[in-house]
Scaffold this motif. Structure first.
Motif, PDB file in Angstrom:
ATOM      1  N   PRO A  33      20.832 110.971   0.780  1.00  0.00           N
ATOM      2  CA  PRO A  33      21.646 109.902   2.071  1.00  0.00           C
ATOM      3  C   PRO A  33      20.480 109.021   2.925  1.00  0.00           C
ATOM      4  O   PRO A  33      19.701 109.732   3.004  1.00  0.00           O
ATOM      5  CB  PRO A  33      22.414 110.820   2.763  1.00  0.00           C
ATOM      6  N   ALA A  34      20.250 107.849   2.485  1.00  0.00           N
ATOM      7  CA  ALA A  34      19.593 106.842   3.663  1.00  0.00           C
ATOM      8  C   ALA A  34      19.323 107.294   4.880  1.00  0.00           C
ATOM      9  O   ALA A  34      20.648 107.354   5.311  1.00  0.00           O
ATOM     10  CB  ALA A  34      20.565 105.233   3.365  1.00  0.00           C
ATOM     11  N   PRO A  35      18.583 106.765   5.324  1.00  0.00           N
ATOM     12  CA  PRO A  35      18.007 106.864   6.679  1.00  0.00           C
ATOM     13  C   PRO A  35      19.519 106.710   7.985  1.00  0.00           C
ATOM     14  O   PRO A  35      20.412 105.262   7.904  1.00  0.00           O
ATOM     15  CB  PRO A  35      17.111 106.240   7.543  1.00  0.00           C
ATOM     16  N   ARG A  36      19.647 107.561   9.039  1.00  0.00           N
ATOM     17  CA  ARG A  36      21.032 106.674   9.526  1.00  0.00           C
ATOM     18  C   ARG A  36      21.422 105.156  10.062  1.00  0.00           C
ATOM     19  O   ARG A  36      22.189 104.859   9.938  1.00  0.00           O
ATOM     20  CB  ARG A  36      21.108 107.695  10.313  1.00  0.00           C
ATOM     21  N   TYR A  37      19.572 104.806  10.593  1.00  0.00           N
ATOM     22  CA  TYR A  37      19.891 103.639  10.734  1.00  0.00           C
ATOM     23  C   TYR A  37      19.859 102.083  10.221  1.00  0.00           C
ATOM     24  O   TYR A  37      20.814 101.458   9.947  1.00  0.00           O
ATOM     25  CB  TYR A  37      17.926 103.426  11.584  1.00  0.00           C
ATOM     26  N   VAL A  38      19.738 102.741   8.819  1.00  0.00           N
ATOM     27  CA  VAL A  38      20.073 102.018   7.166  1.00  0.00           C
ATOM     28  C   VAL A  38      21.040 101.907   7.488  1.00  0.00           C
ATOM     29  O   VAL A  38      21.883 101.000   6.613  1.00  0.00           O
ATOM     30  CB  VAL A  38      19.245 102.306   6.401  1.00  0.00           C
ATOM     31  N   ARG A  39      22.013 103.005   7.597  1.00  0.00           N
ATOM     32  CA  ARG A  39      23.127 103.182   7.362  1.00  0.00           C
ATOM     33  C   ARG A  39      24.247 102.206   8.394  1.00  0.00           C
ATOM     34  O   ARG A  39      24.917 101.596   7.983  1.00  0.00           O
ATOM     35  CB  ARG A  39      24.000 104.092   7.454  1.00  0.00           C
ATOM     36  N   TYR A  40      23.644 102.149   9.551  1.00  0.00           N
ATOM     37  CA  TYR A  40      24.590 101.755  10.292  1.00  0.00           C
ATOM     38  C   TYR A  40      23.822 100.313  10.140  1.00  0.00           C
ATOM     39  O   TYR A  40      25.022  98.951  10.566  1.00  0.00           O
ATOM     40  CB  TYR A  40      23.329 101.797  11.922  1.00  0.00           C
ATOM     41  N   LEU A  41      22.986 100.239   9.899  1.00  0.00           N
ATOM     42  CA  LEU A  41      22.394  98.537   9.561  1.00  0.00           C
ATOM     43  C   LEU A  41      23.872  97.526   8.267  1.00  0.00           C
ATOM     44  O   LEU A  41      23.740  96.695   7.908  1.00  0.00           O
ATOM     45  CB  LEU A  41      21.013  98.075   9.108  1.00  0.00           C
ATOM     46  N   GLY A  42      24.113  98.819   7.341  1.00  0.00           N
ATOM     47  CA  GLY A  42      24.769  98.108   6.079  1.00  0.00           C
ATOM     48  C   GLY A  42      26.136  98.106   6.810  1.00  0.00           C
ATOM     49  O   GLY A  42      27.070  97.320   5.945  1.00  0.00           O
ATOM     50  N   ASN A  43      26.279  98.516   7.770  1.00  0.00           N
ATOM     51  CA  ASN A  43      27.313  97.678   8.363  1.00  0.00           C
ATOM     52  C   ASN A  43      27.625  96.822   9.127  1.00  0.00           C
ATOM     53  O   ASN A  43      28.220  96.248   9.861  1.00  0.00           O
ATOM     54  CB  ASN A  43      28.352  99.180   9.446  1.00  0.00           C
ATOM     55  N   ALA A  44      26.387  96.891  10.165  1.00  0.00           N
ATOM     56  CA  ALA A  44      26.118  95.919  11.112  1.00  0.00           C
ATOM     57  C   ALA A  44      25.758  94.652  10.914  1.00  0.00           C
ATOM     58  O   ALA A  44      25.691  93.123  11.895  1.00  0.00           O
ATOM     59  CB  ALA A  44      24.664  96.510  11.977  1.00  0.00           C
ATOM     60  N   LEU A  45      25.215  94.422   9.238  1.00  0.00           N
ATOM     61  CA  LEU A  45      24.541  92.683   9.184  1.00  0.00           C
ATOM     62  C   LEU A  45      25.237  91.981   8.425  1.00  0.00           C
ATOM     63  O   LEU A  45      25.274  90.954   8.793  1.00  0.00           O
ATOM     64  CB  LEU A  45      23.012  93.542   7.825  1.00  0.00           C
ATOM     65  N   PRO A  46      26.541  92.566   7.470  1.00  0.00           N
ATOM     66  CA  PRO A  46      26.982  91.535   7.004  1.00  0.00           C
ATOM     67  C   PRO A  46      27.940  90.473   7.247  1.00  0.00           C
ATOM     68  O   PRO A  46      27.622  89.409   7.501  1.00  0.00           O
ATOM     69  CB  PRO A  46      27.675  93.140   6.310  1.00  0.00           C
ATOM     70  N   PRO A  47      28.233  90.948   9.190  1.00  0.00           N
ATOM     71  CA  PRO A  47      29.046  89.476   9.297  1.00  0.00           C
ATOM     72  C   PRO A  47      28.068  88.935   9.823  1.00  0.00           C
ATOM     73  O   PRO A  47      28.266  87.429   9.965  1.00  0.00           O
ATOM     74  CB  PRO A  47      29.579  90.025  11.036  1.00  0.00           C
ATOM     75  N   ALA A  48      27.201  89.298  10.520  1.00  0.00           N
ATOM     76  CA  ALA A  48      25.866  88.292  10.443  1.00  0.00           C
ATOM     77  C   ALA A  48      24.864  87.843   9.759  1.00  0.00           C
ATOM     78  O   ALA A  48      24.757  86.748  10.097  1.00  0.00           O
ATOM     79  CB  ALA A  48      24.313  88.933  11.671  1.00  0.00           C
ATOM     80  N   VAL A  49      24.720  88.518   8.443  1.00  0.00           N
ATOM     81  CA  VAL A  49      24.499  87.298   7.103  1.00  0.00           C
ATOM     82  C   VAL A  49      25.559  86.504   7.265  1.00  0.00           C
ATOM     83  O   VAL A  49      25.321  85.077   6.708  1.00  0.00           O
ATOM     84  CB  VAL A  49      24.629  88.284   6.134  1.00  0.00           C
ATOM     85  N   PHE A  50      26.374  86.751   7.092  1.00  0.00           N
ATOM     86  CA  PHE A  50      27.945  85.551   6.356  1.00  0.00           C
ATOM     87  C   PHE A  50      27.865  84.582   7.300  1.00  0.00           C
ATOM     88  O   PHE A  50      28.141  83.596   7.447  1.00  0.00           O
ATOM     89  CB  PHE A  50      28.955  85.776   7.123  1.00  0.00           C
ATOM     90  N   GLY A  51      27.784  84.545   8.535  1.00  0.00           N
ATOM     91  CA  GLY A  51      26.889  83.441  10.001  1.00  0.00           C
ATOM     92  C   GLY A  51      25.782  82.772   9.477  1.00  0.00           C
ATOM     93  O   GLY A  51      26.066  81.790   9.741  1.00  0.00           O
ATOM     94  N   LEU A  52      24.685  83.482   8.569  1.00  0.00           N
ATOM     95  CA  LEU A  52      23.696  83.326   8.184  1.00  0.00           C
ATOM     96  C   LEU A  52      24.277  81.990   7.329  1.00  0.00           C
ATOM     97  O   LEU A  52      22.827  81.000   7.201  1.00  0.00           O
ATOM     98  CB  LEU A  52      22.837  84.334   8.264  1.00  0.00           C
ATOM     99  N   LEU A  53      24.506  82.293   6.662  1.00  0.00           N
ATOM    100  CA  LEU A  53      24.783  81.352   5.168  1.00  0.00           C
ATOM    101  C   LEU A  53      25.996  80.651   5.831  1.00  0.00           C
ATOM    102  O   LEU A  53      25.454  79.507   4.782  1.00  0.00           O
ATOM    103  CB  LEU A  53      25.575  82.631   4.018  1.00  0.00           C
ATOM    104  N   VAL A  54      26.590  80.889   6.448  1.00  0.00           N
ATOM    105  CA  VAL A  54      26.867  79.416   7.094  1.00  0.00           C
ATOM    106  C   VAL A  54      25.874  77.956   7.540  1.00  0.00           C
ATOM    107  O   VAL A  54      26.502  77.340   6.897  1.00  0.00           O
ATOM    108  CB  VAL A  54      28.173  79.728   7.885  1.00  0.00           C
ATOM    109  N   VAL A  55      25.578  78.867   8.679  1.00  0.00           N
ATOM    110  CA  VAL A  55      24.237  77.532   8.894  1.00  0.00           C
ATOM    111  C   VAL A  55      23.365  77.340   7.645  1.00  0.00           C
ATOM    112  O   VAL A  55      23.010  76.205   7.491  1.00  0.00           O
ATOM    113  CB  VAL A  55      23.612  78.802   9.849  1.00  0.00           C
ATOM    114  N   TYR A  56      22.998  78.224   6.565  1.00  0.00           N
ATOM    115  CA  TYR A  56      22.034  77.926   5.361  1.00  0.00           C
ATOM    116  C   TYR A  56      22.264  76.420   4.645  1.00  0.00           C
ATOM    117  O   TYR A  56      21.303  75.530   4.631  1.00  0.00           O
ATOM    118  CB  TYR A  56      21.732  79.017   4.960  1.00  0.00           C
ATOM    119  N   CYS A  57      24.038  77.046   4.609  1.00  0.00           N
ATOM    120  CA  CYS A  57      25.086  76.322   4.090  1.00  0.00           C
ATOM    121  C   CYS A  57      24.273  74.299   4.978  1.00  0.00           C
ATOM    122  O   CYS A  57      24.657  73.326   3.878  1.00  0.00           O
ATOM    123  CB  CYS A  57      26.016  76.565   3.883  1.00  0.00           C
TER     124      CYS A  57
END
Lengths: 107, 268
Positions: A33-57
């Protein structure tokens, strides 16, 4: 460049791309199992990443240019409205793109 | 995700497997149609570009099959016309594609138990494929591993076909891609919206848009993604104490409604 040099150049790009995609899986291998912080990032990052991708486009849209980014803004609003209405991803994307092309053709 | 294996033992194994694969394809294909439109035309543009640079006809095909990352391929194409410097190419492409690091972190749990498909799923995880495989939930009874596999392989197929056609017919085509490439923007808008409607807390979605826009203003269109990623990482870290009880950990069943609705109130 010679053909061999081109192949090596493309190979370097392949290596770099694969590394950006595979690094998290190499650092946190399956079965442990990945460290707790990494597993938290797995849930926390995607909404921000989709925002980043919109801005990237939209990165090359010139807000100070002739159209002030209005075609993009209108098409995004149209896409979002269509999606809230029908909740059909392919339809929203085709509809939004058609709207954008129509706006470009009109101005 | 638990899967029942008892019932499967009774049916013939091959038939069952084929049915499962077919259902996964049927679930994946419609979702990839907008990507088909976007990728074929962007691929054409990429092929036309390499042709205009005077590169050999096999370059766009090879790049689309092995690199499979749109913006990086445009960069590599222009670097192929310069001096031979693979180290610089490696570093440049790593920076251009650094955002993929976040995709892997988000998919650690979902790629679990995908067996022999896993290396290809990781290799083929471009922006669009990641977005669909992360955000779309295949209908009940559809195998998630095969679903993700078909999304990945179909998207890459569209890209390879587009790039190849662009490379071969480059001189004959006058592609107007400006409008059609908006399909990619629309895809990310739709997925962002879907996530927004699903999520219990909008802090990271707002942070993603706001920090990326801020870094775009400060660093410009060519250099903003890594500062934006660092800012997003910092925001996630700062907000962790408040967010983790609400959004939970990747790979775990989400907290029950009773437990989250109470958190919901103070998170907003």
């Amino acid at each position: 460049m010679t053909t061999a040099q081109m192949l090596i150049t493309i190979g370097a790009a392949v290596l770099a791309t694969v590394l950006t995609r595979a690094l998290p899986f190499l650092v946190f291998p399956e079965g442990r199992p990945a460290p707790r912080y990494v597993r938290y990032l797995g849930n926390a990052l995607p909404p921000a990443v989709f925002g980043l991708l919109v801005v990237y486009c939209l990165r090359s849209v010139d807000v100070m240019g002739a159209t002030h980014g209005l075609p993009e803004a209108l098409a995004i609003l149209g896409t979002a409205a269509l999606h809230l209405w029908k909740r059909n991803m392919p339809l929203s994307i085709f509809g939004g793109t058609a709207l954008y092309m129509a706006i470009l053709a009109l101005i | 995700m638990p899967r029942s294996t008892g019932a499967e033992a009774t049916a013939t194994c091959g038939e069952k497997r084929r049915g499962r694969i077919r259902r996964a394809f049927a679930a994946a294909f419609p979702l990839t149609l907008p990507i088909m439109a976007g990728f074929v035309f962007l691929g054409l543009a990429c092929g036309v570009y390499t042709h205009a640079l005077g590169l050999p006809v096999w370059v766009p095909t090879l790049m689309s099959a092995l690199i499979f990352a749109g913006s990086a391929e445009f960069v590599v194409a222009s670097m192929l016309t310069g001096a031979f410097n693979p180290v610089q190419v490696f570093l440049t492409v790593f920076v251009v594609n650094a955002r993929h690091l976040f995709y892997g972190l988000s998919m650690l749990a979902r790629f679990r138990d995908t067996g022999r498909k896993r290396p290809y799923l990781i290799f083929g995880m471009c922006d669009e494929t990641f977005s669909i495989t992360y955000a779309a939930d295949p209908p009940a009874g559809v195998d998630r591993g095969w679903f993700m596999f078909f999304v990945t392989v179909l998207n890459q197929l569209y890209w390879v076909v587009g790039c190849t056609l662009g490379g071969v017919f480059g001189a004959l085509l006058d592609v107007q891609t400006e409008g059609l490439s908006f399909a990619m923007t629309a895809l990310f808008v739709v997925i962002f919206l879907d996530q927004w409607l699903k999520e219990k807390n909008h802090a990271m979605a707002v942070a993603g848009i706001a920090l990326s826009a801020l870094m775009l203003l400060v660093f410009g269109p060519d250099n903003f993604t890594i500062p934006a990623m660092l800012a997003i990482l910092a925001a996630a870290t700062v907000l962790r104490e408040r967010l983790e009880p609400v959004i939970g950990l990747a790979g775990e069943e989400p907290a029950t409604d009773a437990a989250t609705s109470e958190k919901d109130g103070d998170a907003r």
